[in-house]
Design a protein around this motif. Structure first.
Motif, PDB file in Angstrom:
ATOM      1  N   VAL A   1       0.693  -1.314   0.107  1.00 57.83           N
ATOM      2  CA  VAL A   1      -0.098  -0.128  -0.035  1.00 57.83           C
ATOM      3  C   VAL A   1       1.036   1.295   0.026  1.00 57.83           C
ATOM      4  O   VAL A   1       1.768   1.438   0.950  1.00 57.83           O
ATOM      5  CB  VAL A   1      -0.975  -0.113   1.066  1.00 57.83           C
ATOM      6  CG1 VAL A   1      -1.667   1.525   1.445  1.00 57.83           C
ATOM      7  CG2 VAL A   1      -1.960  -1.170   1.296  1.00 57.83           C
TER       8      VAL A   1
ATOM      9  N   PHE B   1       1.484   5.083   0.255  1.00 60.65           N
ATOM     10  CA  PHE B   1       0.915   6.394   0.728  1.00 60.65           C
ATOM     11  C   PHE B   1       1.522   7.825  -0.009  1.00 60.65           C
ATOM     12  O   PHE B   1       2.648   7.766  -0.318  1.00 60.65           O
ATOM     13  CB  PHE B   1       0.892   6.641   2.109  1.00 60.65           C
ATOM     14  CG  PHE B   1      -0.128   5.760   2.981  1.00 60.65           C
ATOM     15  CD1 PHE B   1      -1.364   6.567   3.206  1.00 60.65           C
ATOM     16  CD2 PHE B   1      -0.008   4.473   3.281  1.00 60.65           C
ATOM     17  CE1 PHE B   1      -2.252   5.981   4.039  1.00 60.65           C
ATOM     18  CE2 PHE B   1      -0.799   3.981   4.215  1.00 60.65           C
ATOM     19  CZ  PHE B   1      -1.782   4.557   4.383  1.00 60.65           C
TER      20      PHE B   1
ATOM     21  N   ARG C   1     -11.658   1.500  -6.067  1.00 67.44           N
ATOM     22  CA  ARG C   1     -10.453   2.482  -5.618  1.00 67.44           C
ATOM     23  C   ARG C   1     -10.866   3.766  -6.250  1.00 67.44           C
ATOM     24  O   ARG C   1     -11.030   3.896  -7.175  1.00 67.44           O
ATOM     25  CB  ARG C   1      -9.182   1.873  -6.528  1.00 67.44           C
ATOM     26  CG  ARG C   1      -8.426   0.660  -5.769  1.00 67.44           C
ATOM     27  CD  ARG C   1      -7.079   0.666  -6.251  1.00 67.44           C
ATOM     28  NE  ARG C   1      -6.138  -0.209  -5.465  1.00 67.44           N
ATOM     29  CZ  ARG C   1      -5.087  -0.225  -5.525  1.00 67.44           C
ATOM     30  NH1 ARG C   1      -4.333   0.764  -6.275  1.00 67.44           N
ATOM     31  NH2 ARG C   1      -4.403  -1.047  -4.798  1.00 67.44           N
TER      32      ARG C   1
ATOM     33  N   SER D   1      -2.857   5.565  -1.407  1.00 68.94           N
ATOM     34  CA  SER D   1      -3.629   5.867  -0.059  1.00 68.94           C
ATOM     35  C   SER D   1      -3.006   7.369   0.073  1.00 68.94           C
ATOM     36  O   SER D   1      -1.980   7.552  -0.087  1.00 68.94           O
ATOM     37  CB  SER D   1      -3.267   4.679   0.945  1.00 68.94           C
ATOM     38  OG  SER D   1      -3.650   3.651   0.629  1.00 68.94           O
TER      39      SER D   1
ATOM     40  N   VAL E   1      -7.370   4.681   2.477  1.00 69.45           N
ATOM     41  CA  VAL E   1      -6.593   3.631   2.312  1.00 69.45           C
ATOM     42  C   VAL E   1      -7.120   2.556   0.948  1.00 69.45           C
ATOM     43  O   VAL E   1      -8.149   2.195   1.152  1.00 69.45           O
ATOM     44  CB  VAL E   1      -6.244   2.538   3.598  1.00 69.45           C
ATOM     45  CG1 VAL E   1      -5.614   1.421   3.094  1.00 69.45           C
ATOM     46  CG2 VAL E   1      -6.089   3.310   4.788  1.00 69.45           C
ATOM     47  N   ALA E   2      -6.115   2.707  -0.289  1.00 66.51           N
ATOM     48  CA  ALA E   2      -6.596   2.286  -1.248  1.00 66.51           C
ATOM     49  C   ALA E   2      -6.198   0.473  -1.153  1.00 66.51           C
ATOM     50  O   ALA E   2      -4.971   0.408  -1.245  1.00 66.51           O
ATOM     51  CB  ALA E   2      -5.848   2.752  -2.427  1.00 66.51           C
ATOM     52  N   HIS E   3      -7.297  -0.269  -0.962  1.00 71.44           N
ATOM     53  CA  HIS E   3      -6.926  -1.708  -0.955  1.00 71.44           C
ATOM     54  C   HIS E   3      -7.160  -2.254  -2.334  1.00 71.44           C
ATOM     55  O   HIS E   3      -7.346  -1.447  -3.431  1.00 71.44           O
ATOM     56  CB  HIS E   3      -7.774  -2.442   0.196  1.00 71.44           C
ATOM     57  CG  HIS E   3      -7.339  -1.831   1.527  1.00 71.44           C
ATOM     58  ND1 HIS E   3      -6.234  -2.165   2.190  1.00 71.44           N
ATOM     59  CD2 HIS E   3      -8.013  -1.200   2.309  1.00 71.44           C
ATOM     60  CE1 HIS E   3      -6.226  -1.804   3.354  1.00 71.44           C
ATOM     61  NE2 HIS E   3      -7.140  -0.949   3.489  1.00 71.44           N
TER      62      HIS E   3
ATOM     63  N   THR F   1     -11.999   1.010  -1.201  1.00 71.32           N
ATOM     64  CA  THR F   1     -11.196   2.012  -0.441  1.00 71.32           C
ATOM     65  C   THR F   1     -11.860   1.997   0.953  1.00 71.32           C
ATOM     66  O   THR F   1     -13.089   2.229   1.199  1.00 71.32           O
ATOM     67  CB  THR F   1     -11.201   3.325  -1.109  1.00 71.32           C
ATOM     68  OG1 THR F   1     -10.596   2.989  -2.341  1.00 71.32           O
ATOM     69  CG2 THR F   1     -10.641   4.490  -0.342  1.00 71.32           C
TER      70      THR F   1
END
Length: 540
Positions: free
Chosen positions: A87, A89, A243, A248, A262-264, A268
């Protein structure tokens, strides 16, 4: 009541720490009974931000927690490769921020020293123009930015992988099983009495009882006659079924607290709040004010955030160690292993505090305390022993997909949950039919979950395989899910309908706080597709 069963250890609490303790003790050769009143990972663990991270914000006041988190994150990444993913950021610096770009980069240079511990890359500094080129959705007022790398994880699958491995090494694990009483004799805890999902009451005797119930620890401690002081903190997340960005992004709330988007892998999470909580731990609601608080903070760095439609909210309570006067988000995430022998509760041990990213270390130290008490001299192996499905490298998703007749995306999702056991899951169910298009879950995986993974409700299926987690929020798949699970568990037609209705009603509580005009329109459409599930009279 049947005759009491006998175990070396009873572990109460089926979150990630309790499951980790059960696994650790089982691998050391002790007989373990693990009890959870709800489902595995349904409490604090599942309501997290889905990250294994060191926590750079703790560098301001708790370096040791950052170091321990990074060390243990490195172990978790190694033993659970199929469950974790990188992930990245983007941390923007805005006008009038409390930290200018020079201070921010200094902090990142310090954090870079810890990054190798968790197999992550160092930061990069970006100009405002470079930040906007990387993420055009940022505010044009951005001055500069830094990048930072963490790890994402599915906490529900992480919890169950620990349960699965504990059971494989001799543990007995029961979900939907509530402890009703601790068995005591004088100043010693001898075991527990518990009630299973079918209402049957049983007793288990043990040489040690471990309290790993997180924010419920004081409640269980009261059964043993001991006082456990926590400062529970409520946190919520807004969930988007896609997303919003490939990065993130961090932001700052109106009162200066840190927020994260947080982009999973396919969704999100935007959060989180951090507020003292004094209510019922089994009934924690999300308020519209809390949603607006998060959106207000993110609008400053990502102005179009309100244009994106969320699908639900989540909420949970952190078991933070008690501290007077500190603001909630400044409280340490340290943990404490407490032997209550000096409080007339010999044989009763509590693990309190901590965070997801160092669950394995917390489990190891709690297990060490249990082994010392029992005179069992066997070292922990959980730092290097792979979790199930991680014993070897998985094949390419395209190869699995071609051989099993499913899409590459469905194969990749299956491997992300089961690792090298993915094909075995498909073989168990005997069908490659996709249950829902928006979350490519196969019926075979659902069959496997009902047969092998202790799925007893549709909410259990949501946690175990992600059914109804996509944009349809169950409208396109929940009735079929009830049919598949009901067939495996022997439900009647009315029981299948009741299970679907119970799931829809429960999911409504998480959706209602984020329904805008478009959301209400979708809700009407969903209710049309699932007429009757919200109530016999059609009312909400």
């Amino acid at each position: 009541m049947t005759a009491p069963s006998a175990h070396d250890v009873v572990v109460i609490g089926g979150g990630v720490t309790g499951a980790g303790i059960a696994r650790d003790l089982s691998l050391r050769g002790l007989s373990v009974l693990l009890l959870e009143k709800g489902d595995w990972g349904a409490g604090t663990s599942g309501s997290s931000s889905w990250m294994i991270h060191g926590g750079p914000r703790y560098l301001e006041f708790d370096w040791d927690t950052t170091r321990l988190s990074c060390v243990d994150a490195g172990h978790i990444v190694t033993i659970a490769r199929n469950l974790v993913y990188r992930v990245v950021f983007l941390i923007p610096v805005m006008p009038h921020d409390r930290n200018n770009i020079e201070r921010m980069e200094t902090a990142m240079e310090v954090y870079d020293r810890f990054q190798p511990l968790k197999h992550a890359h160092p930061h990069r500094r970006l100009t405002g123009q470079e930040a906007l080129q990387a993420e055009p959705g940022l505010s044009p007022d951005v001055i500069a930015a830094v990048t930072m790398e963490e790890w994402g994880v599915d906490p529900h699958r992480l919890v169950y992988a620990n349960v699965q491995d504990a059971v494989a090494h001799g543990a007995r694990a029961l979900n939907h099983t509530r402890v009703t009483e601790l068995v005591k004799d004088g100043g010693k805890v001898l075991g527990v009495r518990y009630r299973t999902a079918d209402g049957a009451t049983s007793e288990a005797r043990a040489r040690a009882v471990v309290n790993a119930t997180g924010p419920w620890s004081p409640e269980l401690g009261a059964m043993a006659g001991v006082d456990i002081r926590l400062r529970p903190a409520k946190g919520i997340h807004i969930v988007y079924p896609h997303r919003i960005s490939n990065f993130s992004i961090s932001a700052e709330s109106v009162d200066g607290r840190d927020l994260l988007m947080v982009a999973h892998a396919g969704f999100t999470l935007l959060g989180t709040t951090d507020d003292d909580f004094y209510g019922d731990l089994d009934s924690v609601d999300v308020l519209e004010d809390e949603v607006d608080y998060l959106l207000q903070g993110f609008e400053r760095v990502f102005p179009r955030i309100r244009d994106y439609r969320p699908v639900r909210t989540t909420t949970g309570v952190r078991p933070t160690l008690f501290k007077w006067r500190k603001y909630e988000d400044e409280l340490s995430r340290r943990y404490e292993v407490i032997d209550h022998a000096s409080q007339d509760a010999d044989g009763f041990i509590t693990i309190a505090g901590g965070k997801l990213s160092m669950y394995r270390l917390m489990a190891e130290e709690t297990s060490d305390a249990v082994c010392r008490k029992l005179g069992h001299q066997v070292a922990s192996t959980t730092a290097s022993r792979p979790l199930p499905g991680n014993e070897s490298d998985p094949e390419a998703p395209a190869e699995l997909a071609a051989r099993c007749g499913i899409s590459a995306l469905a194969a990749m999702k299956l491997q992300s949950r089961h690792g090298t056991n993915a094909e075995k899951v498909l073989d168990e169910g005997g069908t490659s039919r996709i249950l829902c298009r928006c979350e490519p879950v196969t019926e075979a995986e659902l069959v496997y979950a009902a047969r092998r993974e202790q799925v007893r409700t549709l909410a259990d299926a949501f946690r175990r395989v992600g059914v109804a987690a996509g944009p349809c929020a169950g409208a396109a798949c929940i009735l079929r899910t009830a049919e598949v699970i009901g067939r495996e568990l022997g439900w009647s037609a009315s029981q299948r309908f009741d299970a679907a209705r119970e799931f829809v009603r429960g999911a409504w509580l998480g959706r209602a706080p984020v329904l805008n005009q478009a959301g209400w329109a979708q809700e009407e459409l969903a209710q049309g597709a699932m007429r009757g599930l919200m109530g016999f009279d059609g009312s909400r």
